[in-house]
Design an enzyme around this catalytic site. Structure first.
Site, PDB file in Angstrom:
ATOM      1  N   PHE A  24       0.850  -1.187   0.000  1.00  0.00           N
ATOM      2  CA  PHE A  24       0.000   0.000   0.000  1.00  0.00           C
ATOM      3  C   PHE A  24       0.888   1.240   0.000  1.00  0.00           C
ATOM      4  CE2 PHE A  24      -3.481  -2.675   0.471  1.00  0.00           C
ATOM      5  CZ  PHE A  24      -4.664  -1.946   0.497  1.00  0.00           C
ATOM      6  N   CYS A  30      -5.755  15.340   0.474  1.00  0.00           N
ATOM      7  CA  CYS A  30      -7.052  15.020  -0.124  1.00  0.00           C
ATOM      8  C   CYS A  30      -7.751  16.322  -0.474  1.00  0.00           C
ATOM      9  CB  CYS A  30      -7.907  14.197   0.848  1.00  0.00           C
ATOM     10  SG  CYS A  30      -9.490  13.658   0.138  1.00  0.00           S
ATOM     11  N   CYS A  45     -16.295  15.008   2.514  1.00  0.00           N
ATOM     12  CA  CYS A  45     -16.388  13.630   3.018  1.00  0.00           C
ATOM     13  C   CYS A  45     -16.273  13.682   4.536  1.00  0.00           C
ATOM     14  CB  CYS A  45     -15.274  12.780   2.424  1.00  0.00           C
ATOM     15  SG  CYS A  45     -15.230  11.088   3.045  1.00  0.00           S
ATOM     16  N   CYS A  48     -14.511   9.905   6.752  1.00  0.00           N
ATOM     17  CA  CYS A  48     -13.190   9.327   6.537  1.00  0.00           C
ATOM     18  C   CYS A  48     -12.568   8.919   7.874  1.00  0.00           C
ATOM     19  CB  CYS A  48     -12.287  10.329   5.830  1.00  0.00           C
ATOM     20  SG  CYS A  48     -10.620   9.717   5.528  1.00  0.00           S
ATOM     21  N   ASP A  49     -11.922   7.735   7.896  1.00  0.00           N
ATOM     22  CA  ASP A  49     -11.303   7.231   9.131  1.00  0.00           C
ATOM     23  C   ASP A  49      -9.804   6.976   8.930  1.00  0.00           C
ATOM     24  OD1 ASP A  49     -11.399   5.050   7.467  1.00  0.00           O
ATOM     25  OD2 ASP A  49     -12.472   3.737   8.861  1.00  0.00           O
ATOM     26  N   THR A  50      -9.193   7.648   7.956  1.00  0.00           N
ATOM     27  CA  THR A  50      -7.806   7.391   7.591  1.00  0.00           C
ATOM     28  C   THR A  50      -6.926   8.607   7.880  1.00  0.00           C
ATOM     29  OG1 THR A  50      -8.526   5.910   5.822  1.00  0.00           O
ATOM     30  CG2 THR A  50      -6.280   6.737   5.693  1.00  0.00           C
ATOM     31  N   GLU A 122      -7.187   3.545  -5.437  1.00  0.00           N
ATOM     32  CA  GLU A 122      -8.446   3.743  -4.720  1.00  0.00           C
ATOM     33  C   GLU A 122      -8.672   5.245  -4.641  1.00  0.00           C
ATOM     34  OE1 GLU A 122      -8.157   1.729  -0.970  1.00  0.00           O
ATOM     35  OE2 GLU A 122      -8.317  -0.264  -1.906  1.00  0.00           O
ATOM     36  N   HIS A 212      -9.688  -6.339   6.903  1.00  0.00           N
ATOM     37  CA  HIS A 212      -8.453  -5.984   7.597  1.00  0.00           C
ATOM     38  C   HIS A 212      -8.735  -5.479   9.024  1.00  0.00           C
ATOM     39  CE1 HIS A 212      -9.941  -2.481   5.470  1.00  0.00           C
ATOM     40  NE2 HIS A 212      -9.286  -1.690   6.296  1.00  0.00           N
TER      41      HIS A 212
END
Length: 218
Positions: A24, A30, A45, A48-50, A122, A212
């Site tokens: 990855f 973003c 958005c 988002c959890d990243t 992605e 995951h």
């Protein structure tokens, strides 16, 4: 210059490549949210959890496509690198973010191909894609213009309240697979049931779960 939050080797956890070993490459930045909690109320958005802000210890700033591709190759298991190329199974790099298409370009795709990788992205679908990508996963967000209207899979986080983010708005687009992914958070159990029920009622859609997270891996 490519600014990358992190590069790591793991199993793809979701979508049609779920369970597949991959490197990855998470690009920083973003266009739908700054990534800072103080700005979430202004984000397009909101779920988002990243963490994609800045450069982490597994990331870096790379001055050329060749440097970036070498960093990706260095994460592939050493026993499966020969002659400067990744081998074994189908070597895959997943370019993600944030929004990777703010940075990923044809030069980087070509350098990754030269090192034996299939190149997946992605994306939120608001940016044009460079040529040569092997796998395009688009995850539309309500309130964001959808520029990429074809690809390998359309993965819709479900449910979203807004009318423009309902599944029926996307099924006429040119994707090979249409996936519903339950929205994570405190209502994930209910959201999973709703997504499951929708897929059973409309077999054009498949369920995508974040394996995951269940496995406790990145």
């Amino acid at each position: 210059m490519y600014t990358v939050k992190e590069i790591f080797y793991t199993l793809q956890g979701e979508g049609t490549n779920a369970g597949r070993p991959a490197v990855f490459c998470r690009f920083a930045g973003c266009n739908l949210w700054t990534g800072r909690e103080r700005d979430r109320h202004r984000a397009v958005c909101t779920f988002c959890d990243t963490d994609f802000v800045g450069v982490g210890p597994d990331g870096g700033r790379f001055g050329s496509a060749e440097d970036l591709a070498e960093a990706v190759l260095s994460r592939w298991p050493g026993d499966w690198v020969r002659g400067g190329r990744a081998v074994g199974g189908r070597p895959l790099v997943v370019c993600t973010g944030g929004e990777p298409l703010l940075q990923l370009d044809a030069a980087a795709v070509g350098a990754l191909h030269e090192r034996g990788f299939e190149v997946a992205v992605e994306t939120n679908g608001t940016q044009p894609a460079p040529p040569g990508l092997d796998h395009v996963c688009v995850s539309p967000k309500a309130g964001a213009p959808l520029v990429l209207r074809s690809g390998t899979e359309l993965k819709l986080v479900y449910p979203q309240r807004e009318p423009e983010a309902q599944p029926e708005r996307f099924v006429d687009l040119e994707f090979r697979h249409f996936l519903l992914q339950p929205m994570d958070g405190p209502d994930v159990a209910e959201n999973t049931k709703r997504a499951l029920d929708y897929c059973l009622a409309d077999p054009r859609w498949r369920l995508s779960v974040q394996t995951h997270k269940a496995l406790g891996i990145r």
